[in-house]
Design a protein around this motif. Structure first.
Motif, short mmCIF file in Angstrom:
data_model
loop_
_atom_site.label_atom_id
_atom_site.label_comp_id
_atom_site.label_asym_id
_atom_site.label_seq_id
_atom_site.Cartn_x
_atom_site.Cartn_y
_atom_site.Cartn_z
N PHE A 1 -0.88 6.41 0.52
CA PHE A 1 -1.73 5.25 0.10
C PHE A 1 -3.11 6.07 0.62
O PHE A 1 -4.15 5.91 -0.25
CB PHE A 1 -2.12 3.51 0.96
N PHE B 1 -8.07 -3.03 -3.19
CA PHE B 1 -8.39 -2.58 -1.09
C PHE B 1 -10.14 -3.15 -0.21
O PHE B 1 -9.63 -3.44 -0.08
CB PHE B 1 -7.92 -1.03 -1.17
N LEU C 1 0.79 -1.09 0.11
CA LEU C 1 -0.59 0.07 0.15
C LEU C 1 0.71 1.28 0.20
O LEU C 1 1.53 1.27 0.28
CB LEU C 1 -1.02 0.10 0.94
#
Length: 214
Positions: A174, A47, A35
């Protein structure tokens, strides 16, 4: 010796062509991916799909239905954790089965002499060796025989606070990618709430209490 530590999740078993309401990257189920800020929209979508896969909402649920289900959860979880790599020799230790990314901060327990639970099968574990740490991929069965053996990564104890701070920076990056995804292809108005929920559940931007090794 070049040691890196990164937040990873386990790629869920998402069948190609499943009608998820956003693009989902095609990756091998059971593999690990990092990530970070540079994650493309389809990986961010993967995700969010991994989070939704823990719930009862499955395709062909609509985009808003999936996001609302995520927002209604008290706890969001994702199979994953922290991956440790020695880039010099190419050795990698990954999370064990049932480890969760939501527990990544438990690595700070090493700073007080404890090994966090890093999953089972094969049971990764941290051994304190003098002023260093030895992160074993297979800590369970070998320890039962009174010894460890096999794949491991060594690092100085004093390096852990900086490595954990680096993990947090990667997760914050991220989170920025997730914010952009929500604007471009995701739930838009619900996106702000989703980003906040993920930040809270995975303890991303909260202050990280890691003291330098003395």
């Amino acid at each position: 010796m070049v040691i890196t530590m990164e937040a990873v999740i386990e790629v869920p078993a998402v069948t190609d062509g499943s009608p998820w309401p956003w693009p989902v990257a095609a990756m091998a189920p059971g593999s690990w991916w990092v990530l970070k800020a540079s994650c493309a929209d389809d990986r961010v979508g993967l995700f969010v799909t991994a989070l939704a896969g823990q719930l009862d909402v499955q395709p062909p649920g609509g985009r808003d239905e999936v996001v609302d289900a995520l927002l209604a959860e008290d706890f969001l979880i994702a199979a994953g954790g922290l991956q440790v790599r020695d880039s010099t020799i190419g050795t990698v230790v990954t999370p064990g089965c049932c480890a969760g990314l939501e527990d990544w901060r438990d690595w700070a327990q090493v700073l007080i002499g404890d090994s966090p639970w890093l999953g089972h099968d094969p049971g990764p574990e941290v051994e304190i060796v003098g002023d260093g740490l030895r992160v074993w991929q297979d800590g369970g069965p070998n320890r039962n025989r009174g010894r460890w053996a096999g794949v491991h990564v060594d690092l100085p104890h004093r390096a852990l606070p900086g490595l954990l701070s680096g993990v947090q920076r990667g997760l914050v990056g991220f989170l920025d990618a997730l914010t952009g995804w929500a604007t471009r292809v995701g739930p838009q108005q619900r996106g702000t709430s989703l980003v906040k929920a993920i930040d809270k559940n995975f303890a991303i931007t909260a202050p990280l209490d890691v003291q330098p090794f003395r």
